[in-house]
Scaffold this active site. Structure first.
Site, short mmCIF file in Angstrom:
data_model
loop_
_atom_site.label_atom_id
_atom_site.label_comp_id
_atom_site.label_asym_id
_atom_site.label_seq_id
_atom_site.Cartn_x
_atom_site.Cartn_y
_atom_site.Cartn_z
CG ASP A 196 73.48 41.06 -40.88
OD1 ASP A 196 74.34 41.91 -41.16
OD2 ASP A 196 73.76 39.89 -40.58
CE1 TYR A 217 75.45 34.26 -41.70
CE2 TYR A 217 73.85 36.00 -41.97
CZ TYR A 217 74.98 35.50 -41.36
OH TYR A 217 75.62 36.25 -40.40
CE LYS A 240 77.23 39.82 -41.68
NZ LYS A 240 76.02 38.99 -41.72
CG HIS A 270 81.17 36.64 -42.43
ND1 HIS A 270 80.15 36.02 -43.11
CD2 HIS A 270 80.78 36.63 -41.12
CE1 HIS A 270 79.19 35.67 -42.25
NE2 HIS A 270 79.56 36.03 -41.04
P1 NDP Z 1 70.17 35.92 -31.86
O1 NDP Z 1 70.84 36.31 -30.61
O2 NDP Z 1 69.53 36.95 -32.71
O3 NDP Z 1 69.11 34.80 -31.46
C1 NDP Z 1 68.30 34.17 -32.39
C2 NDP Z 1 67.56 33.03 -31.65
O4 NDP Z 1 66.73 33.59 -30.66
C3 NDP Z 1 66.68 32.25 -32.59
O5 NDP Z 1 66.72 30.90 -32.16
C4 NDP Z 1 65.29 32.84 -32.37
O6 NDP Z 1 64.31 31.85 -32.60
C5 NDP Z 1 65.35 33.25 -30.91
N1 NDP Z 1 64.58 34.48 -30.64
C6 NDP Z 1 64.36 35.53 -31.44
N2 NDP Z 1 63.62 36.47 -30.84
C7 NDP Z 1 63.35 36.00 -29.60
C8 NDP Z 1 62.61 36.52 -28.51
N3 NDP Z 1 62.02 37.70 -28.59
N4 NDP Z 1 62.53 35.76 -27.39
C9 NDP Z 1 63.12 34.55 -27.32
N5 NDP Z 1 63.83 34.00 -28.33
C10 NDP Z 1 63.95 34.73 -29.47
O7 NDP Z 1 71.26 35.05 -32.69
P2 NDP Z 1 71.88 35.06 -34.14
O8 NDP Z 1 73.08 34.23 -34.07
O9 NDP Z 1 70.90 34.73 -35.18
O10 NDP Z 1 72.36 36.59 -34.36
C11 NDP Z 1 71.58 37.57 -34.99
C12 NDP Z 1 72.09 37.88 -36.39
O11 NDP Z 1 73.43 38.35 -36.34
C13 NDP Z 1 72.18 36.66 -37.31
O12 NDP Z 1 70.93 36.21 -37.77
C14 NDP Z 1 73.09 37.19 -38.37
O13 NDP Z 1 72.39 38.03 -39.27
C15 NDP Z 1 74.10 37.97 -37.53
N6 NDP Z 1 75.29 37.17 -37.17
C16 NDP Z 1 76.51 37.58 -37.66
C17 NDP Z 1 77.65 36.88 -37.37
C18 NDP Z 1 78.95 37.36 -37.90
O14 NDP Z 1 79.94 36.62 -37.79
N7 NDP Z 1 79.02 38.54 -38.48
C19 NDP Z 1 77.63 35.67 -36.54
C20 NDP Z 1 76.32 35.33 -36.05
C21 NDP Z 1 75.21 36.07 -36.34
P3 NDP Z 1 63.10 32.06 -33.68
O15 NDP Z 1 63.73 32.33 -35.02
O16 NDP Z 1 62.37 30.76 -33.62
O17 NDP Z 1 62.31 33.23 -33.18
#
Ligand code: NDP
Length: 259
Positions: A33, A38, A63, A96
């Site tokens: 995604d 991004y 998006k 988006h």
């Molecule tokens: P998430 O809820 O997926 O959290 C990501 C964070 O959690 C990162 O800091 C990551 O760090 C950490 N993390 C990942 N796996 C673990 C784990 N197993 N245990 C503990 N910490 C963990 O947040 P996002 O905001 O990134 O949401 C996911 C995706 O959704 C985005 O990447 C994007 O693709 C999408 N999105 C879409 C939006 C929209 O408006 N349509 C808005 C926001 C997000 P690390 O990388 O260091 O592992």
């Protein structure tokens, strides 16, 4: 559409996003995604193309960003995304955010891209029920997906019900609450099922029939987040997690955003 995908928001263009996508595909992920916002579509496309897995086996979402909304500008933005990704087609293209006064024109462009075969599916993101009702009243092709903030502190019951009744697939962004997983219920269930709090939450998504796209750029966590297909939460434990709801948003409310 795969039930699990890799989110790449905040994964930097170039080596970081390429490594994350490569690692995820090797770990069995078949969905990525991304978004124009991004600024990492080039790396996502490169890693997918070089993965050795046939293009048609990988589901790529991108998006159209808010400043590109409108009919002609969306068609142009799509072409930029498609070229950056380096694909003939994109699997899922999303609006988006529901930019007032614009999203219907944007949607017409998505319908055209769908009808011409440049995208396999079209959908929206951050749409409340009233946005969906407004769009559906006027469209030729109904949105197939709605990607929204969804996690144990924001369970979106009404929206989930509505999407189900309209056969719109709900998809969870920020499923891991950005890593704030330090909650007694998640810890307790983690111990019970011998899983991490992240795995408990992602499994809860799956059992609720919500597509989930956790983000990580860390090899260990990318693998951990995919290891959710070998256990099942009981109905009672599903309820416990849903009971954590506080209608709490980490991101903006789609009725009140200024970007
Ligand atoms: P998430 O809820 O997926 O959290 C990501 C964070 O959690 C990162 O800091 C990551 O760090 C950490 N993390 C990942 N796996 C673990 C784990 N197993 N245990 C503990 N910490 C963990 O947040 P996002 O905001 O990134 O949401 C996911 C995706 O959704 C985005 O990447 C994007 O693709 C999408 N999105 C879409 C939006 C929209 O408006 N349509 C808005 C926001 C997000 P690390 O990388 O260091 O592992």
């Amino acid at each position: 559409m795969p039930w699990l995908g890799l989110g790449v928001y905040k994964a930097s263009e170039g080596e970081e996003v390429e490594r994350a996508v490569r690692t995820a595909i090797a770990a069995g992920y078949r969905s990525i995604d991304t978004a124009t916002l991004y600024e990492n579509e080039t790396g996502v496309g490169k890693a997918v193309r070089e993965s050795g897995v046939p293009r048609e086996e990988i589901f790529v979402t991108t998006k159209v960003w808010n400043t590109d909304q409108g009919y002609e500008s969306t068609l142009r933005a799509f072409e930029v995304s498609r070229k950056k990704l380096g694909f003939d087609y994109i699997d899922l293209y999303l609006v988006h955010w529901p930019v007032k006064g614009k999203y219907k024109e944007t949607w017409k462009a998505l319908e055209k891209l769908y009808q011409e075969g440049f995208v396999r599916a079209i959908g929206v993101s951050n749409f409340h029920v009233h946005h969906l009702e407004d769009l559906i009243a006027d469209c030729q092709v109904k949105p197939m997906v709605n990607q929204v903030e969804y996690h144990p502190l924001l369970t979106q019951q009404e929206l989930r019900q509505y999407c189900r009744s309209q056969e719109i697939q709900l998809e969870a962004w920020r499923p891991l609450m950005k890593g704030s997983l330090d909650h007694p219920i998640l810890k307790e269930l983690g111990e019970k099922y011998q899983k991490t709090p992240a795995q408990i939450v992602l499994r809860w998504d799956l059992q609720n029939e919500v597509v989930t796209i956790p983000k990580s750029v860390n090899e260990h966590r990318i693998k951990e987040n995919a290891n959710i297909f070998d256990f099942e939460l009981s109905a009672e434990d599903m309820e416990k997690i849903s009971g954590m709801n506080q209608n709490k948003r980490f991101g903006a409310d789609p009725d009140n955003f200024d970007f």
